[in-house]
Design a protein around this motif. Structure first.
Motif, short mmCIF file in Angstrom:
data_model
loop_
_atom_site.label_atom_id
_atom_site.label_comp_id
_atom_site.label_asym_id
_atom_site.label_seq_id
_atom_site.Cartn_x
_atom_site.Cartn_y
_atom_site.Cartn_z
N GLY A 1 23.11 3.47 7.34
CA GLY A 1 23.16 3.11 8.76
C GLY A 1 22.37 4.03 9.66
O GLY A 1 22.67 4.14 10.86
N SER A 2 21.37 4.70 9.13
CA SER A 2 20.52 5.61 9.92
C SER A 2 19.43 4.82 10.64
O SER A 2 19.35 3.60 10.54
CB SER A 2 19.91 6.67 9.00
N GLU A 3 18.57 5.54 11.38
CA GLU A 3 17.49 4.90 12.13
C GLU A 3 16.16 5.58 11.84
O GLU A 3 15.30 5.70 12.71
CB GLU A 3 17.80 4.94 13.64
N TYR A 4 15.97 6.01 10.63
CA TYR A 4 14.72 6.65 10.24
C TYR A 4 13.53 5.71 10.42
O TYR A 4 12.45 6.13 10.85
CB TYR A 4 14.78 7.11 8.78
N PHE A 5 13.71 4.44 10.09
CA PHE A 5 12.60 3.49 10.18
C PHE A 5 12.13 3.32 11.63
O PHE A 5 10.93 3.27 11.90
CB PHE A 5 13.00 2.14 9.60
N ARG A 6 13.08 3.24 12.56
CA ARG A 6 12.72 3.05 13.97
C ARG A 6 11.93 4.25 14.48
O ARG A 6 10.93 4.08 15.19
CB ARG A 6 13.99 2.86 14.81
N ALA A 33 13.32 2.13 4.98
CA ALA A 33 14.20 1.03 5.40
C ALA A 33 15.40 0.91 4.47
O ALA A 33 16.52 0.61 4.91
CB ALA A 33 13.42 -0.28 5.43
N ALA A 34 15.20 1.14 3.18
CA ALA A 34 16.30 1.08 2.22
C ALA A 34 17.32 2.18 2.50
O ALA A 34 18.54 1.97 2.35
CB ALA A 34 15.77 1.21 0.80
N VAL A 35 16.86 3.36 2.91
CA VAL A 35 17.77 4.45 3.29
C VAL A 35 18.61 4.04 4.50
O VAL A 35 19.83 4.26 4.54
CB VAL A 35 16.98 5.74 3.58
N ASP A 36 17.97 3.43 5.49
CA ASP A 36 18.70 2.98 6.68
C ASP A 36 19.78 1.97 6.33
O ASP A 36 20.89 2.01 6.87
CB ASP A 36 17.72 2.35 7.69
N ARG A 37 19.48 1.05 5.42
CA ARG A 37 20.47 0.04 5.02
C ARG A 37 21.64 0.69 4.29
O ARG A 37 22.79 0.23 4.38
CB ARG A 37 19.82 -1.02 4.13
N ALA A 38 21.36 1.76 3.58
CA ALA A 38 22.41 2.41 2.78
C ALA A 38 23.38 3.20 3.64
O ALA A 38 24.60 3.17 3.40
CB ALA A 38 21.78 3.32 1.73
N SER A 91 0.88 -1.17 0.00
CA SER A 91 0.00 0.00 0.00
C SER A 91 0.91 1.21 0.00
O SER A 91 2.13 1.09 -0.03
CB SER A 91 -0.91 0.00 1.23
N VAL A 92 0.32 2.40 0.04
CA VAL A 92 1.13 3.62 0.07
C VAL A 92 2.03 3.62 1.30
O VAL A 92 3.22 3.94 1.22
CB VAL A 92 0.21 4.86 0.06
N LYS A 93 1.50 3.24 2.46
CA LYS A 93 2.28 3.27 3.69
C LYS A 93 3.41 2.24 3.67
O LYS A 93 4.54 2.55 4.05
CB LYS A 93 1.37 3.03 4.91
N THR A 94 3.10 1.01 3.23
CA THR A 94 4.16 0.00 3.26
C THR A 94 5.25 0.29 2.23
O THR A 94 6.42 -0.01 2.47
CB THR A 94 3.57 -1.40 3.00
N LEU A 95 4.87 0.88 1.10
CA LEU A 95 5.88 1.27 0.12
C LEU A 95 6.75 2.38 0.68
O LEU A 95 7.97 2.38 0.50
CB LEU A 95 5.21 1.71 -1.18
N ALA A 96 6.13 3.32 1.39
CA ALA A 96 6.89 4.40 2.02
C ALA A 96 7.85 3.85 3.07
O ALA A 96 9.02 4.25 3.15
CB ALA A 96 5.94 5.41 2.65
N TYR A 97 7.37 2.90 3.89
CA TYR A 97 8.23 2.29 4.89
C TYR A 97 9.39 1.53 4.23
O TYR A 97 10.52 1.52 4.74
CB TYR A 97 7.42 1.31 5.76
#
Length: 434
Positions: free
Chosen positions: A165-170, A158-163, A148-154
């Motif tokens: 090492g940030s914690e935006y997803f948390r 998460a991809a930014v965090d993997r790239a 959905s829009v929300k899960t795609l946004a999440y």
């Protein structure tokens, strides 16, 4: 130097020969037991001519992003998003799609192409002045099956965090009551903060299927279009031809999702060259020669789809080892094909064959649709289809007919009146009075 640190971080494009050398992968069987060698055959990756086109598209998309927006523009855009105001200074970034039949190698090719481009560049200074920024040149996002829009946004967060090492997803996950629109705004700000060059959304047909099922097509389209327009981040969609049906029906996506429409190899020199390259990696004690008969057999059961060709090659060798035979033969190859139970579509959407990218030996057919057909496709939202090809002729053999056979008369005349006249001259019919 371009006075743009983002643009200066983009590497120069590799030559085609260097590109091929860097993405190819060949298994090393030295010291590996025979039973374990079958799995290592799966490490084989044969570069094909279309892959360099994909690499060029992605690299140009990244460059377009950084030509579109400057550092000052980024600051203004972030402020505009936080104040929920619309900025109009930035031009549109590049977007497109790479769709095709499952198994032609879209996702694996994109991943290998992106692996040749640094994902993250950490800046500390630029032109002798302090400049602190973690720049992300590319993100690869896999669309969840229940997207959905929300899960795609999440997924993007998460991809930014993997790239980096940030914690935006948390932080975003802690805000359980965060609305979809607020989450989308966070994604836009994150993309601007880290100057994301291109976002590749894989398996986009999952998002479209869910959006259609839940009647969420418009919110999804709005999110994707806004992401391109308001962050100046380029976006490329990867998926099957199912996505084309929605792309054609939505005006906002028609021009933003143009790109490659990939079809399997034809039974031509391009196919034979691909098969010969993988055929040399046989693990059996004796080498099975590649004959025209064997090549045609594999094509008819794989449909020219590279993934299926590789599976047949692996399974044929597996059957040989299990039968404790020294050499693979046609019978064992057929056993492997039956075991795989491959299902190849009888019709494919209109597109460009992987063979068409081989310019040295293959005479390409026009890949573009006639203008009227293209207009019908866009209007109806139903992509045109073409029948699949076979190496061996299909159907019954042609029957040798008598010269007086009606079908033969029609073939010679090709016009009703002339055919009737010919039949009358031969005394086969009589005309009645008017």
């Amino acid at each position: 130097m371009s006075d743009n640190p983002y643009l200066d971080s983009v590497p120069e494009e590799l030559s085609k020969s260097d590109f091929v050398q860097q993405i190819k992968s060949t298994p090393d069987f030295a010291g590996v037991p025979m039973t374990n060698r079958i799995a290592k055959v799966g490490e084989l990756f044969v570069p094909m001519d279309y892959m360099y086109t994909v690499y060029d598209l992605l690299l140009r998309a990244i460059r377009t992003t950084y030509l579109t927006i400057t550092m000052l523009d980024t600051i203004r855009q972030i402020q505009g998003l936080r104040q929920e105001s619309v900025s109009s200074f930035a031009t549109e970034a590049e977007s497109g799609s790479i769709l095709g039949v499952p198994g032609v190698g879209k996702s694996s090719t994109v991943r290998r192409c992106l692996s040749l481009i640094p994902q993250c560049v950490t800046h500390s200074e630029y032109n002798g002045k302090p400049f602190y920024k973690k720049q992300i040149l590319h993100l690869f996002v896999e669309c969840p099956s229940d997207c959905s829009v929300k899960t795609l946004a999440y997924s993007i967060i998460a991809a930014v965090d993997r790239a980096i090492g940030s914690e935006y997803f948390r932080f975003a996950a802690k805000q359980s009551r965060l609305s979809a629109s607020a989450l989308v705004t966070q994604v836009k700000i994150i993309c601007l903060n880290h100057a994301v060059g291109v976002i590749v959304v894989d398996e986009i047909q999952n998002a479209i299927q869910t959006a259609v099922h839940n009647k969420q097509v418009r919110p999804l389209i709005k999110f994707l279009v806004e992401l391109v327009n308001e962050t100046c981040t380029s976006i490329y969609f990867i998926g099957t031809s199912e996505a084309e049906q929605l792309f054609c029906r939505q005006e906002h996506l028609q021009r933003r999702t143009r790109g490659l429409r990939l079809l399997p190899l034809r039974p031509d020199a391009g196919y034979r060259q691909f098969l010969e390259q993988i055929w040399q990696f046989q693990i059996t004690e004796k080498y099975m020669p590649l004959t025209d008969r064997v090549a045609n057999l594999i094509y008819d059961h794989s449909g020219g789809i590279p993934s299926y060709i590789m599976q047949i090659f692996q399974q044929g060798q597996a059957q040989t080892i299990q039968a404790e035979r020294e050499q693979m033969d046609e019978k064992l190859l057929k056993q492997g094909i039956e075991l795989l139970n491959l299902s190849v579509p009888k019709k494919f959407p209109t597109g460009i064959s992987l063979s068409d990218f081989t310019v040295s030996e293959v005479v390409s057919e026009p890949a573009a649709l006639p203008e009227q057909s293209r207009q019908d496709e866009l209007t109806q939202g139903k992509p045109q289809v073409v029948p699949r090809l076979y190496a061996n002729p299909r159907g019954r053999k042609a029957v040798i007919r008598n010269n007086l056979d009606l079908i033969e008369l029609w073939k010679r005349k090709q016009e009703t009146e002339k055919t009737v006249q010919g039949m009358e001259n031969l005394g086969l019919i009589e005309r009645g009075l008017p």
